[in-house]
Design a protein around this motif. Sequence first.
Motif, short mmCIF file in Angstrom:
data_model
loop_
_atom_site.label_atom_id
_atom_site.label_comp_id
_atom_site.label_asym_id
_atom_site.label_seq_id
_atom_site.Cartn_x
_atom_site.Cartn_y
_atom_site.Cartn_z
N ARG A 69 39.05 72.63 -35.82
CA ARG A 69 39.63 71.29 -35.98
C ARG A 69 41.13 71.26 -36.29
NH1 ARG A 69 35.75 68.02 -34.96
NH2 ARG A 69 33.62 68.52 -35.50
N GLN A 70 41.71 72.38 -36.70
CA GLN A 70 43.14 72.36 -36.97
C GLN A 70 43.92 72.32 -35.66
OE1 GLN A 70 41.08 74.88 -37.80
NE2 GLN A 70 42.13 76.82 -37.90
N PRO A 71 45.15 71.82 -35.70
CA PRO A 71 45.98 71.80 -34.49
C PRO A 71 46.12 73.21 -33.92
CG PRO A 71 47.02 70.53 -36.23
CD PRO A 71 45.86 71.25 -36.85
N ALA A 72 46.11 73.30 -32.61
CA ALA A 72 46.18 74.60 -31.94
C ALA A 72 46.94 74.48 -30.63
CB ALA A 72 44.77 75.12 -31.69
N VAL A 73 47.38 75.64 -30.13
CA VAL A 73 48.00 75.75 -28.82
C VAL A 73 47.32 76.93 -28.13
CG1 VAL A 73 49.91 77.19 -29.61
CG2 VAL A 73 50.17 75.84 -27.53
N THR B 278 37.95 72.72 -29.39
CA THR B 278 39.19 72.56 -30.15
C THR B 278 39.71 71.15 -29.92
OG1 THR B 278 39.60 74.88 -29.62
CG2 THR B 278 41.39 73.69 -30.66
N PRO B 279 39.18 70.16 -30.64
CA PRO B 279 39.56 68.78 -30.39
C PRO B 279 41.04 68.48 -30.64
CG PRO B 279 38.06 68.92 -32.27
CD PRO B 279 38.14 70.28 -31.67
N ASN B 280 41.72 69.31 -31.44
CA ASN B 280 43.14 69.10 -31.70
C ASN B 280 44.02 70.07 -30.93
OD1 ASN B 280 43.09 66.88 -33.45
ND2 ASN B 280 42.33 68.20 -35.09
#
Length: 76
Positions: A13-17, A41-43
Amino acid sequence: WELTPFLDGAKLRQPAVFAAGEHDVVGKMIPGGYDLAGAFTPNLKKKVIIPGAGHWVQQERPKEINEVLIEFLKSL
């Protein structure tokens, strides 16, 4: 998966690239696999395929990976 069945369906759930090399063999093992990069990875903020790079993209194209990471970090 045998030791962690409680994680089945879990999402990051944390922001990712996501960054990968154009010629990464792993990406070719699963047709459409890169398209699935955001499924759990919703974010996921961005997906980047680095042209001409292979599996060790961070070693083959460090400048491009650093640019991707810096842009991502600035967006947080």
